[in-house]
Design a protein around this motif. Sequence first.
Motif, PDB file in Angstrom:
ATOM      1  N   SER A 180       0.881  -1.274  -0.043  1.00  0.00           N
ATOM      2  CA  SER A 180       0.054  -0.078   0.014  1.00  0.00           C
ATOM      3  C   SER A 180       0.748   1.340  -0.092  1.00  0.00           C
ATOM      4  O   SER A 180       1.055   2.006   0.955  1.00  0.00           O
ATOM      5  N   ASP A 228       0.348   7.004  -2.970  1.00  0.00           N
ATOM      6  CA  ASP A 228      -0.024   7.932  -3.987  1.00  0.00           C
ATOM      7  C   ASP A 228       0.326   7.206  -4.991  1.00  0.00           C
ATOM      8  O   ASP A 228       0.574   7.972  -6.155  1.00  0.00           O
ATOM      9  N   THR A 229       0.633   5.614  -5.152  1.00  0.00           N
ATOM     10  CA  THR A 229       1.076   5.107  -6.487  1.00  0.00           C
ATOM     11  C   THR A 229       0.297   3.746  -6.391  1.00  0.00           C
ATOM     12  O   THR A 229       0.227   3.204  -5.339  1.00  0.00           O
ATOM     13  N   PHE A 230      -0.062   3.240  -7.750  1.00  0.00           N
ATOM     14  CA  PHE A 230      -0.273   1.692  -7.848  1.00  0.00           C
ATOM     15  C   PHE A 230       0.742   0.924  -8.249  1.00  0.00           C
ATOM     16  O   PHE A 230       0.554  -0.250  -8.258  1.00  0.00           O
ATOM     17  N   SER A 266       1.576  -1.941  -5.955  1.00  0.00           N
ATOM     18  CA  SER A 266       0.275  -2.947  -5.925  1.00  0.00           C
ATOM     19  C   SER A 266       0.243  -3.724  -7.453  1.00  0.00           C
ATOM     20  O   SER A 266       0.186  -5.115  -7.348  1.00  0.00           O
ATOM     21  N   GLU A 267       0.537  -3.198  -8.317  1.00  0.00           N
ATOM     22  CA  GLU A 267       0.486  -3.742  -9.445  1.00  0.00           C
ATOM     23  C   GLU A 267       1.794  -4.881  -9.961  1.00  0.00           C
ATOM     24  O   GLU A 267       1.505  -5.940 -10.122  1.00  0.00           O
ATOM     25  N   PHE A 307      -4.274  -5.941  -3.763  1.00  0.00           N
ATOM     26  CA  PHE A 307      -4.267  -4.467  -4.333  1.00  0.00           C
ATOM     27  C   PHE A 307      -4.563  -3.724  -3.347  1.00  0.00           C
ATOM     28  O   PHE A 307      -5.787  -3.585  -2.651  1.00  0.00           O
ATOM     29  N   VAL A 359      -3.599   0.839  -1.793  1.00  0.00           N
ATOM     30  CA  VAL A 359      -2.655   2.023  -2.146  1.00  0.00           C
ATOM     31  C   VAL A 359      -3.069   3.080  -0.921  1.00  0.00           C
ATOM     32  O   VAL A 359      -4.151   2.775  -0.252  1.00  0.00           O
TER      33      VAL A 359
END
Length: 74
Positions: free
Chosen positions: A37, A40-42, A45-46, A61, A63
């Motif tokens: 997590s 401010d970015t995925f 998670s990706e 997933f 953030v």
Amino acid sequence: MIKGDLHCHTRFSDGASTVGELFDFCRKNGVDVLAVSDHDTFGGSEAALAWGEKGSVRALFAVEFSCFDYNRGN
């Protein structure tokens, strides 16, 4: 019992580890579920979803969004 960490940060934000390093650590220490997590970015998670498909640690997933209340100034 399921062991998990639902709030980890990686180098995609202010963490010290890569996504792969976190998954290796979890695998070696019996952690079953990991949510990366980052702030401010995925990106983390990706990457975590891809790592989760490779092995025994399930990826979630997540953030963490930074927020600022302009009315209160904080």
